[in-house]
Scaffold this motif. Structure first.
Motif, PDB file in Angstrom:
ATOM      1  N   GLY A 111       0.822  -1.200   0.000  1.00  0.00           N
ATOM      2  CA  GLY A 111       0.000   0.000   0.000  1.00  0.00           C
ATOM      3  C   GLY A 111       0.857   1.251   0.000  1.00  0.00           C
ATOM      4  O   GLY A 111       0.620   2.183  -0.769  1.00  0.00           O
ATOM      5  N   ALA A 112       1.876   1.268   0.871  1.00  0.00           N
ATOM      6  CA  ALA A 112       2.773   2.421   0.933  1.00  0.00           C
ATOM      7  C   ALA A 112       3.503   2.575  -0.390  1.00  0.00           C
ATOM      8  O   ALA A 112       3.634   3.679  -0.928  1.00  0.00           O
ATOM      9  N   GLN A 113       3.957   1.452  -0.944  1.00  0.00           N
ATOM     10  CA  GLN A 113       4.671   1.471  -2.225  1.00  0.00           C
ATOM     11  C   GLN A 113       3.807   2.104  -3.316  1.00  0.00           C
ATOM     12  O   GLN A 113       4.246   3.002  -4.028  1.00  0.00           O
ATOM     13  N   SER A 114       2.553   1.662  -3.430  1.00  0.00           N
ATOM     14  CA  SER A 114       1.755   2.175  -4.549  1.00  0.00           C
ATOM     15  C   SER A 114       1.259   3.592  -4.256  1.00  0.00           C
ATOM     16  O   SER A 114       1.174   4.410  -5.170  1.00  0.00           O
ATOM     17  N   PHE A 115       0.977   3.898  -2.977  1.00  0.00           N
ATOM     18  CA  PHE A 115       0.562   5.259  -2.634  1.00  0.00           C
ATOM     19  C   PHE A 115       1.664   6.260  -2.969  1.00  0.00           C
ATOM     20  O   PHE A 115       1.424   7.287  -3.595  1.00  0.00           O
ATOM     21  N   ILE A 116       2.891   5.927  -2.536  1.00  0.00           N
ATOM     22  CA  ILE A 116       4.007   6.841  -2.767  1.00  0.00           C
ATOM     23  C   ILE A 116       4.276   6.990  -4.256  1.00  0.00           C
ATOM     24  O   ILE A 116       4.537   8.076  -4.759  1.00  0.00           O
ATOM     25  N   GLY A 117       4.166   5.867  -4.980  1.00  0.00           N
ATOM     26  CA  GLY A 117       4.367   5.936  -6.421  1.00  0.00           C
ATOM     27  C   GLY A 117       3.374   6.883  -7.088  1.00  0.00           C
ATOM     28  O   GLY A 117       3.698   7.592  -8.045  1.00  0.00           O
ATOM     29  N   GLN A 118       2.167   6.918  -6.541  1.00  0.00           N
ATOM     30  CA  GLN A 118       1.103   7.727  -7.122  1.00  0.00           C
ATOM     31  C   GLN A 118       1.241   9.203  -6.743  1.00  0.00           C
ATOM     32  O   GLN A 118       0.923  10.083  -7.526  1.00  0.00           O
ATOM     33  N   TYR A 119       1.709   9.458  -5.520  1.00  0.00           N
ATOM     34  CA  TYR A 119       1.788  10.833  -5.017  1.00  0.00           C
ATOM     35  C   TYR A 119       3.220  11.346  -5.001  1.00  0.00           C
ATOM     36  O   TYR A 119       3.578  12.171  -4.175  1.00  0.00           O
ATOM     37  N   VAL A 120       4.027  10.838  -5.935  1.00  0.00           N
ATOM     38  CA  VAL A 120       5.466  11.026  -5.822  1.00  0.00           C
ATOM     39  C   VAL A 120       5.881  12.502  -5.775  1.00  0.00           C
ATOM     40  O   VAL A 120       6.889  12.851  -5.184  1.00  0.00           O
ATOM     41  N   THR A 121       5.059  13.393  -6.353  1.00  0.00           N
ATOM     42  CA  THR A 121       5.447  14.810  -6.331  1.00  0.00           C
ATOM     43  C   THR A 121       4.882  15.543  -5.115  1.00  0.00           C
ATOM     44  O   THR A 121       5.228  16.681  -4.863  1.00  0.00           O
ATOM     45  N   ASN A 122       3.995  14.890  -4.363  1.00  0.00           N
ATOM     46  CA  ASN A 122       3.440  15.511  -3.164  1.00  0.00           C
ATOM     47  C   ASN A 122       4.306  15.138  -1.962  1.00  0.00           C
ATOM     48  O   ASN A 122       4.094  14.114  -1.317  1.00  0.00           O
ATOM     49  N   TRP A 123       5.312  15.973  -1.697  1.00  0.00           N
ATOM     50  CA  TRP A 123       6.303  15.612  -0.682  1.00  0.00           C
ATOM     51  C   TRP A 123       5.686  15.439   0.688  1.00  0.00           C
ATOM     52  O   TRP A 123       6.081  14.549   1.440  1.00  0.00           O
ATOM     53  N   ASN A 124       4.719  16.282   1.045  1.00  0.00           N
ATOM     54  CA  ASN A 124       4.082  16.141   2.355  1.00  0.00           C
ATOM     55  C   ASN A 124       3.457  14.760   2.500  1.00  0.00           C
ATOM     56  O   ASN A 124       3.645  14.075   3.507  1.00  0.00           O
ATOM     57  N   ALA A 125       2.730  14.332   1.462  1.00  0.00           N
ATOM     58  CA  ALA A 125       2.038  13.055   1.525  1.00  0.00           C
ATOM     59  C   ALA A 125       3.030  11.892   1.559  1.00  0.00           C
ATOM     60  O   ALA A 125       2.853  10.935   2.314  1.00  0.00           O
ATOM     61  N   VAL A 126       4.104  11.989   0.759  1.00  0.00           N
ATOM     62  CA  VAL A 126       5.088  10.915   0.719  1.00  0.00           C
ATOM     63  C   VAL A 126       5.771  10.758   2.085  1.00  0.00           C
ATOM     64  O   VAL A 126       5.891   9.655   2.624  1.00  0.00           O
ATOM     65  N   LEU A 127       6.188  11.893   2.658  1.00  0.00           N
ATOM     66  CA  LEU A 127       6.863  11.835   3.957  1.00  0.00           C
ATOM     67  C   LEU A 127       5.916  11.318   5.044  1.00  0.00           C
ATOM     68  O   LEU A 127       6.309  10.529   5.908  1.00  0.00           O
TER      69      LEU A 127
END
Lengths: 281, 310
Positions: free
Chosen positions: A234-250
């Motif tokens: 889940g984290a892998q695919s979420f981060i892949g999807q929001y890769v430019t949203n640094w707040n969300a990735v962190l």
């Protein structure tokens, strides 16, 4: 002479602490960096990444995004179900098999032990193609059960190996006394041997848990559906999807780190004792 | 058959079978059978959804067809580099840390131990992304730290360059797993009998000399175990590359390992369709490589070390 010796030993221990502190910092800094920046505003993440969140820079926007956009609650419960059930199965089946191998002499005992030990060295991943075929044929793709079965098979070899070592150590006088008292072999296992090997079982539980919780390969292949995604996938695919949203990735990374961190701090003594005891044998 | 003979035969001990059955059943069905079946699939090909026996044709394709062999040798070579970097850095650093931690009366031992083992607990997904962010030129944390040390000129987009991506990924993996050799060797060092150390001290062998002459030879069997664990782990690695660089193992396949190559072959990528038989062929090659490594360890290294220890 003595003072010179004392001084060199003082210098040596100082240098040692310096090296250990430097390496410890290298281990902790990346994790700390992610966690502190997950609580900052986007501007602050870039302007001052190294500072702690202050009143001006504190911002939980990343966590809000993760909670609103991701299904992290569902990912966590999937991971808990899969990891929890697999551990119970590994420990119960593993302890039973270890008891059979260490307690009874029967034809093929050694051979059976070797057969079960193969899986310690040969990774289960190499059979993935056929495993997927089995899961497709039995319609188990995208179910918890598919992952649980695979992880149980993956965890059993090492569990059996470690537990038989410990079960050898249970006094045979005790078991024979129980036999004379008329206890069945099953009762001896469940009421006598299992409680006595509890520390070893706890150690095996921690060992079994880490690779299952952290695995990406099998969730990706056997259960990639949204409803069965584990935290790791889940984290892998979420981060892949929001890769430019640094707040969300962190924030997503922090959410993935925290439970592991809490569990680790709670069980680190147990784990380290198990690791060191196991190696001595 | 007379009653006497039945009585003389030992009773069938069904409980042994009951105790063994669940573990053997799950293990056989999901570990051994799929492994054997994967090896079998490498000898077949699929034509119109029908499996057709083709012998070693898939292996001939893998090694003879340039499109396949180039990728395979590239992945294998990267995997060897990945393993060598682990052996050259992870194990010496692990040994050094263990040696320092095992010094008697060291203050803060538990703290150091717990902190250094922490990365090993994190998933590849966390480790991969954390380092990807830290090394990212957009965020600027890594150039910032290097700048503070006056080394800013050293910085480059390491994960994005063909020349440095594989080394960078290997070092990230080393960072994650140093805890394992450290912990196992630390335990082995603690297990060395006090008398051996005392005897060495009486002979005037102390400090660093004592470590290299007395302690290190005694923990070599553990170094052997760590090496084979590293070997098996490295040759079926997948997660870190997939997380940090994606299934294409970029840039330009410079971080492709056997694990990622297997994944792409099996599931397909871009224009190429997934091929389960060629996937099985690659899995079989990985099996043979790992088996060779384990055999060398069991027969060559372990037996010799046991003798040495005696």
């Amino acid at each position: 002479m003595t003072t010179a010796k004392a001084r060199t030993s003082l210098i040596r221990s100082g240098l040692m602490h310096l090296a250990l502190i430097a390496y410890t910092a290298l281990c902790l800094a990346p994790v700390v960096l992610i966690v502190i920046n997950s609580m900052k505003s986007r501007a602050a993440i870039f302007s001052s990444p190294m500072s702690l969140p202050g009143p001006k820079t504190f911002d939980l926007i990343g966590f809000t995004t993760v909670i609103n956009q991701g299904n992290f609650a569902s990912y966590f419960s999937n991971s808990l179900i899969v990891t929890g059930t697999s551990i119970v199965a590994v420990l119960l089946f593993g302890a039973m098999a270890a008891f059979a191998l260490s307690e009874y002499r029967f034809r093929g005992n050694t051979l059976m032990g070797l057969y079960l030990a193969l899986g310690i060295m040969i990774p289960i991943r190499l059979g993935t193609i056929a495993i997927l075929n089995i899961m497709v044929a039995t319609r188990l793709v995208n179910t918890h059960l598919a992952l649980i079965l695979v992880y149980t098979a993956q965890g059993l070899p090492l569990a059996i190996f470690i537990l038989s070592e410990f079960m050898h150590a249970v006094s045979s006088d005790l078991k024979n006394a129980a036999r004379i008292d008329g206890l069945s072999e099953y009762a001896i296992f469940f009421k006598l041997v299992l409680p006595l090997t509890r520390p070893a079982i706890a150690t095996v539980a921690v060992f079994t848990m880490i690779p299952i919780w952290n695995d990406l390969w099998f969730p990706l292949i056997l259960a990639p559906g949204e409803a069965t995604k584990t935290v790791t996938l889940g984290a892998q695919s979420f981060i892949g999807q929001y890769v430019t949203n640094w707040n969300a990735v962190l924030a997503a990374l922090t959410l993935a780190i925290l439970p592991v961190l809490v569990l680790y701090l709670a069980f680190s003594r147990q784990l380290i004792r198990g690791l060191t005891a196991g190696a001595v044998k | 058959m007379s009653d006497d003979e039945i009585a003389a035969r030992p009773p069938r001990r069904w409980h042994i079978a009951v105790f063994l059955a669940p573990a053997v059943a799950v293990y056989t069905a999901l570990m051994i059978v799929p492994l054997v079946d994967t090896l079998r699939l490498s000898l077949f090909t699929t034509v119109d959804n029908q499996s057709v026996f083709v012998g070693f044709t898939n292996f001939v394709t893998l090694f003879g067809d340039l499109r396949w062999s180039k990728s395979f040798w590239n992945a294998l070579q990267n995997n060897v580099v990945f393993f060598i970097i682990h052996m050259m850095i992870q194990n010496p650093v692990g040994i050094a840390l263990a040696a320092m931690l095992s010094v008697p009366r060291l203050k803060g031992r538990t703290f150091y131990r717990t902190a250094i083992f922490l990365p090993t607990m994190l998933s590849f997904v966390i480790v991969g992304f954390v380092w990807k962010l830290i090394l990212s030129p957009i965020w600027g944390v890594a150039p910032g730290i290097l700048g503070a040390l006056g080394l800013k000129f050293l910085f480059g987009p390491w994960l994005g360059l063909e020349s440095s991506a594989l080394i960078t990924l290997s070092l990230i993996s080393v960072w994650q797993f140093v805890g394992i050799p450290m912990m196992l060797i630390y335990a082995a060092l603690l297990a060395i009998p006090e008398e051996v150390i005392e005897a060495a001290e009486l002979d005037g062998i102390t400090g660093v000399g004592q470590f290299f002459k007395i302690k290190l030879p005694l923990v070599l069997p553990t170094v052997g175990i760590v090496s084979i664990l590293t070997f098996v782990g490295n040759f079926n690695a997948f997660d870190l590359v997939y997380t940090a660089q994606g299934a294409m193992a970029g840039p330009n396949f410079s971080t492709d390992l056997l694990g990622t190559y297997l994944y792409r072959t099996f599931f397909g990528f871009q224009l190429q369709l997934g091929d389960q038989n060629m996937g099985a062929t690659i899995a079989t090659m990985m099996f043979l490589i790992i088996l060779t490594g384990v055999m060398i360890y069991l027969f060559a290294i372990q037996t010799r070390m046991r003798r040495y220890q005696l």
